[in-house]
Design a protein around this motif. Structure first.
Motif, PDB file in Angstrom:
ATOM      1  N   ALA A 162       6.232  -0.350  15.569  1.00  9.02           N
ATOM      2  CA  ALA A 162       5.509  -1.262  14.685  1.00  9.02           C
ATOM      3  C   ALA A 162       4.084  -0.791  14.427  1.00  9.02           C
ATOM      4  O   ALA A 162       3.597  -0.817  13.293  1.00  9.02           O
ATOM      5  N   VAL A 163       3.404  -0.334  15.468  1.00  5.63           N
ATOM      6  CA  VAL A 163       1.990   0.002  15.342  1.00  5.63           C
ATOM      7  C   VAL A 163       1.775   1.227  14.449  1.00  5.63           C
ATOM      8  O   VAL A 163       0.828   1.279  13.658  1.00  5.63           O
ATOM      9  N   LEU A 164       2.666   2.210  14.559  1.00  5.55           N
ATOM     10  CA  LEU A 164       2.453   3.486  13.870  1.00  5.55           C
ATOM     11  C   LEU A 164       3.370   3.710  12.682  1.00  5.55           C
ATOM     12  O   LEU A 164       3.306   4.765  12.047  1.00  5.55           O
ATOM     13  N   HIS A 165       4.214   2.753  12.361  1.00  4.39           N
ATOM     14  CA  HIS A 165       5.269   3.030  11.390  1.00  4.39           C
ATOM     15  C   HIS A 165       4.741   3.502  10.046  1.00  4.39           C
ATOM     16  O   HIS A 165       5.225   4.488   9.482  1.00  4.39           O
ATOM     17  N   GLU A 166       3.755   2.839   9.503  1.00  2.00           N
ATOM     18  CA  GLU A 166       3.258   3.250   8.190  1.00  2.00           C
ATOM     19  C   GLU A 166       2.414   4.514   8.266  1.00  2.00           C
ATOM     20  O   GLU A 166       2.349   5.280   7.298  1.00  2.00           O
ATOM     21  N   SER A 167       1.825   4.771   9.408  1.00  2.00           N
ATOM     22  CA  SER A 167       0.971   5.956   9.523  1.00  2.00           C
ATOM     23  C   SER A 167       1.760   7.247   9.440  1.00  2.00           C
ATOM     24  O   SER A 167       1.192   8.305   9.146  1.00  2.00           O
ATOM     25  N   ILE A 168       3.067   7.209   9.683  1.00  2.00           N
ATOM     26  CA  ILE A 168       3.849   8.452   9.632  1.00  2.00           C
ATOM     27  C   ILE A 168       3.933   8.995   8.211  1.00  2.00           C
ATOM     28  O   ILE A 168       4.314  10.152   8.012  1.00  2.00           O
ATOM     29  N   TYR A 169       3.567   8.175   7.223  1.00  2.00           N
ATOM     30  CA  TYR A 169       3.557   8.603   5.823  1.00  2.00           C
ATOM     31  C   TYR A 169       2.153   8.933   5.320  1.00  2.00           C
ATOM     32  O   TYR A 169       1.996   9.326   4.163  1.00  2.00           O
ATOM     33  N   CYS A 170       1.141   8.759   6.155  1.00  2.00           N
ATOM     34  CA  CYS A 170      -0.245   8.837   5.685  1.00  2.00           C
ATOM     35  C   CYS A 170      -0.843  10.221   5.908  1.00  2.00           C
ATOM     36  O   CYS A 170      -0.826  10.744   7.028  1.00  2.00           O
ATOM     37  N   GLN A 171      -1.397  10.776   4.844  1.00  2.00           N
ATOM     38  CA  GLN A 171      -2.166  12.011   4.894  1.00  2.00           C
ATOM     39  C   GLN A 171      -3.399  11.816   4.008  1.00  2.00           C
ATOM     40  O   GLN A 171      -3.285  11.697   2.794  1.00  2.00           O
ATOM     41  N   HIS A 172      -4.556  11.696   4.650  1.00  2.00           N
ATOM     42  CA  HIS A 172      -5.824  11.489   3.936  1.00  2.00           C
ATOM     43  C   HIS A 172      -5.831  10.175   3.139  1.00  2.00           C
ATOM     44  O   HIS A 172      -6.469  10.095   2.081  1.00  2.00           O
ATOM     45  N   GLU A 173      -5.145   9.152   3.616  1.00  2.00           N
ATOM     46  CA  GLU A 173      -5.172   7.841   2.963  1.00  2.00           C
ATOM     47  C   GLU A 173      -4.824   6.763   3.976  1.00  2.00           C
ATOM     48  O   GLU A 173      -4.194   7.035   5.002  1.00  2.00           O
ATOM     49  N   ALA A 174      -5.250   5.542   3.674  1.00  2.00           N
ATOM     50  CA  ALA A 174      -4.927   4.394   4.510  1.00  2.00           C
ATOM     51  C   ALA A 174      -3.671   3.707   3.988  1.00  2.00           C
ATOM     52  O   ALA A 174      -3.426   3.675   2.776  1.00  2.00           O
ATOM     53  N   SER A 175      -2.897   3.155   4.895  1.00  2.00           N
ATOM     54  CA  SER A 175      -1.674   2.460   4.462  1.00  2.00           C
ATOM     55  C   SER A 175      -1.973   1.067   3.919  1.00  2.00           C
ATOM     56  O   SER A 175      -1.292   0.583   3.017  1.00  2.00           O
ATOM     57  N   GLN A 176      -2.978   0.394   4.482  1.00  2.00           N
ATOM     58  CA  GLN A 176      -3.370  -0.950   4.041  1.00  2.00           C
ATOM     59  C   GLN A 176      -2.162  -1.893   3.981  1.00  2.00           C
ATOM     60  O   GLN A 176      -1.985  -2.649   3.032  1.00  2.00           O
ATOM     61  N   TRP A 177      -1.312  -1.828   5.025  1.00  2.00           N
ATOM     62  CA  TRP A 177      -0.114  -2.668   5.092  1.00  2.00           C
ATOM     63  C   TRP A 177       0.727  -2.492   3.818  1.00  2.00           C
ATOM     64  O   TRP A 177       1.016  -3.425   3.088  1.00  2.00           O
ATOM     65  N   SER A 178       1.121  -1.273   3.586  1.00  2.00           N
ATOM     66  CA  SER A 178       1.802  -0.902   2.346  1.00  2.00           C
ATOM     67  C   SER A 178       3.066  -1.716   2.093  1.00  2.00           C
ATOM     68  O   SER A 178       3.278  -2.223   0.986  1.00  2.00           O
ATOM     69  N   ALA A 179       3.935  -1.828   3.095  1.00  3.34           N
ATOM     70  CA  ALA A 179       5.195  -2.546   2.886  1.00  3.34           C
ATOM     71  C   ALA A 179       4.948  -3.988   2.476  1.00  3.34           C
ATOM     72  O   ALA A 179       5.676  -4.548   1.648  1.00  3.34           O
ATOM     73  N   HIS A 180       3.923  -4.600   3.039  1.00  2.00           N
ATOM     74  CA  HIS A 180       3.579  -5.988   2.710  1.00  2.00           C
ATOM     75  C   HIS A 180       3.099  -6.097   1.266  1.00  2.00           C
ATOM     76  O   HIS A 180       3.490  -7.011   0.531  1.00  2.00           O
ATOM     77  N   ARG A 181       2.270  -5.151   0.844  1.00  6.55           N
ATOM     78  CA  ARG A 181       1.749  -5.185  -0.517  1.00  6.55           C
ATOM     79  C   ARG A 181       2.836  -4.885  -1.555  1.00  6.55           C
ATOM     80  O   ARG A 181       2.967  -5.581  -2.568  1.00  6.55           O
ATOM     81  N   VAL A 182       3.624  -3.862  -1.299  1.00  6.92           N
ATOM     82  CA  VAL A 182       4.642  -3.448  -2.271  1.00  6.92           C
ATOM     83  C   VAL A 182       5.758  -4.482  -2.378  1.00  6.92           C
ATOM     84  O   VAL A 182       6.385  -4.631  -3.433  1.00  6.92           O
ATOM     85  N   ARG A 183       5.981  -5.223  -1.325  1.00  8.23           N
ATOM     86  CA  ARG A 183       7.037  -6.245  -1.353  1.00  8.23           C
ATOM     87  C   ARG A 183       6.830  -7.238  -2.495  1.00  8.23           C
ATOM     88  O   ARG A 183       7.813  -7.735  -3.073  1.00  8.23           O
ATOM     89  N   SER A 184       5.595  -7.500  -2.870  1.00 11.23           N
ATOM     90  CA  SER A 184       5.333  -8.459  -3.949  1.00 11.23           C
ATOM     91  C   SER A 184       5.886  -7.978  -5.282  1.00 11.23           C
ATOM     92  O   SER A 184       6.050  -8.773  -6.212  1.00 11.23           O
ATOM     93  N   GLU A 185       6.180  -6.690  -5.399  1.00 17.74           N
ATOM     94  CA  GLU A 185       6.764  -6.144  -6.621  1.00 17.74           C
ATOM     95  C   GLU A 185       8.263  -6.415  -6.706  1.00 17.74           C
ATOM     96  O   GLU A 185       8.878  -6.137  -7.737  1.00 17.74           O
ATOM     97  N   PHE A 186       8.829  -6.963  -5.644  1.00 18.55           N
ATOM     98  CA  PHE A 186      10.263  -7.252  -5.587  1.00 18.55           C
ATOM     99  C   PHE A 186      10.452  -8.725  -5.222  1.00 18.55           C
ATOM    100  O   PHE A 186      10.634  -9.077  -4.052  1.00 18.55           O
ATOM    101  N   PRO A 187      10.394  -9.606  -6.205  1.00 23.31           N
ATOM    102  CA  PRO A 187      10.426 -11.053  -5.913  1.00 23.31           C
ATOM    103  C   PRO A 187      11.720 -11.514  -5.264  1.00 23.31           C
ATOM    104  O   PRO A 187      11.783 -12.633  -4.749  1.00 23.31           O
ATOM    105  N   GLN A 188      12.752 -10.681  -5.270  1.00 27.30           N
ATOM    106  CA  GLN A 188      14.005 -11.067  -4.616  1.00 27.30           C
ATOM    107  C   GLN A 188      13.797 -11.369  -3.137  1.00 27.30           C
ATOM    108  O   GLN A 188      14.577 -12.116  -2.534  1.00 27.30           O
ATOM    109  N   PHE A 189      12.750 -10.801  -2.534  1.00 31.25           N
ATOM    110  CA  PHE A 189      12.521 -10.968  -1.095  1.00 31.25           C
ATOM    111  C   PHE A 189      11.621 -12.156  -0.768  1.00 31.25           C
ATOM    112  O   PHE A 189      11.244 -12.318   0.393  1.00 31.25           O
ATOM    113  N   ASP A 190      11.277 -12.986  -1.748  1.00 33.88           N
ATOM    114  CA  ASP A 190      10.284 -14.023  -1.460  1.00 33.88           C
ATOM    115  C   ASP A 190      10.809 -15.123  -0.552  1.00 33.88           C
ATOM    116  O   ASP A 190      10.037 -15.955  -0.065  1.00 33.88           O
TER     117      ASP A 190
END
Length: 426
Positions: A285-313
């Motif tokens: 949980a702590v490092l999951h998004e960081s495995i995709y990060c190179q010179h950028e912050a994740s900023q809780w990416s999965a949480h932010r991108v989820r809003s683009e898919f209203p099926q999950f609301d």
């Protein structure tokens, strides 16, 4: 250092403990321990076998324990297998809410945890290889996140590699976490469709569970509150063939008739707790998004991108389960993660993550590489995987829909296939 030898039926095991620096770039760094289990077939202990090191999925997953999946026995027909507990996992120096509590602040915790990505794992492996084998290269088998580590290895220390085998884990080389989740959320929706097509009666059961959780305060055995959004994360089970039907097994025993009417059964709650708790793998949980990060912050990416898919609301007639995405509210609801919430927030804001891949070196690669890409993989998107494969000189790919993400565990023939491909036999 060898600490123990065991002889379970069909195997000879030797346990190793290695000491490595926490920070490979710092000569004054404190040391941590790395545990690894050597596995050979009986009667081959004294032979000069080639080594295969296994990099487990995750992040935060320990290597397999007995009973081993079938691929381990298959591998010992040729190799001396090293099952590596990556730093922070299993019997290696653990990184959990309990051990991290010894650090003075969340900032110290975050700085410590930032040293647990693929780059550090690979440098650990190189120290271990040289201690065990000197200058001789070994074979790397990477499953899922282990495949990510394998391409980092190919970037940083190709001289240590005889051949690279990847199953369900060709990473995005340039795409960041937002691109990853935009690719993965549609796959999760497709797996929901497949699940409800197989178990149509669960449409109603899942909705009843969600509505019950919206009206009632329900505690799991660990003391965590089971919320509707937490219930949705059981969709992680849909990504592996070995667990796909387990969601149905939970739901078909969800309710019992209690004194005040229907209530969620202890059987269901215990099963949900086992599926959702991060007590055994907090690094996931702590490092999951960081495995995709190179010179950028994740900023809780999965949480932010989820809003683009209203099926999950979570409010529709159909309960749509999520996948292996990590959300910030998990650090409020899971007791195993609560003490790490501050560190997780800092890691989500960290923008100076170093590069994990050397694209120039990968484009000049001369180490044999073969990868199984699972067409319907819910966790590692095939389109991004194939895009990356094109950038690694000489990589051979086998795209199949015969297996899910856990294809290596499901059938030892997967290992046989990628090994044959790497050697030009197939």
């Amino acid at each position: 250092m060898i600490t123990a030898t065991q002889r379970p039926p069909g195997f000879v095991l030797r346990d190793h403990v290695f000491r490595v620096p926490l920070r490979h770039h710092d000569p004054d760094s404190p040391e941590i321990e790395i545990f690894a289990r050597e596995v050979v077939a009986p009667g081959t202990e004294g032979l000069d076998l080639p080594w295969l090191v296994y990099l487990q999925g995750g992040p935060g997953g320990k290597s397999p324990r007995m009973p081993f999946p079938a691929w381990v026995r298959q591998a010992t027909q040729e190799f001396r297998v090293l099952l590596l507990d990556q730093r922070g996992t299993g019997r290696s120096t653990p990184a959990t809410r309990q051990t991290l509590a010894t650090l003075d602040s969340e900032h110290e915790q975050a700085e410590y945890l930032a040293e647990f990505r693929a780059d550090a794992i690979v440098r650990d492996a190189e120290l271990i290889r040289r201690e065990l084998m000197g200058d001789r290269p070994w074979t790397v088998l990477g499953q899922s996140f282990g495949g990510f580590c394998a391409l980092t290895y190919l970037s940083f220390a190709p001289e240590g590699l005889r051949e690279v085998l990847i199953t369900g884990g060709v990473p995005p080389l340039s795409e960041g976490p937002d691109e990853v989740y935009r690719a993965c959320y549609p796959e999760v929706l497709a797996h929901n469709d497949a699940y409800y097509a197989r178990y149509p009666e669960d449409v109603d059961t899942a909705r009843r569970v969600r509505d019950h959780l919206a009206d009632q305060w329900v505690l799991l055995p660990t003391g965590a509150v089971l919320t509707p959004e937490c219930f949705q994360t059981l969709g992680d089970m849909l990504g592996q063939a070995s667990r796909f039907d387990g969601l149905h097994a939970l739901l078909e025993e969800a309710f019992v008739d209690g004194r005040r009417g229907p209530e969620l059964s202890d059987t269901f709650l215990r099963g949900v707790d086992g599926a959702l708790s991060f007590a055994g793998s907090p690094l996931y949980a702590v490092l999951h998004e960081s495995i995709y990060c190179q010179h950028e912050a994740s900023q809780w990416s999965a949480h932010r991108v989820r809003s683009e898919f209203p099926q999950f609301d979570g409010s529709g007639q159909l309960v749509v389960f999520t996948g292996e995405m990590i959300y910030p509210w998990m650090f409020e609801q899971d007791p195993a993660l609560g003490p790490l919430r501050g560190a997780a927030e800092l890691l989500a804001k960290k923008a100076d993550w170093p590069a994990l891949y050397d694209l120039d070196r990968l484009e000049r690669n001369d180490v044999p590489v073969a990868a199984a890409v699972f067409h319907d993989d819910m966790f590692v998107n095939r389109t991004l995987s194939l895009r990356s494969a094109e950038r690694v000189r000489g990589m051979r790919t086998w795209v199949t829909n015969e297996f899910a993400h856990d294809g290596l565990r499901a059938d030892a023939a997967v290992l046989e296939r990628v090994l044959g491909m790497a050697r030009g036999q197939l």
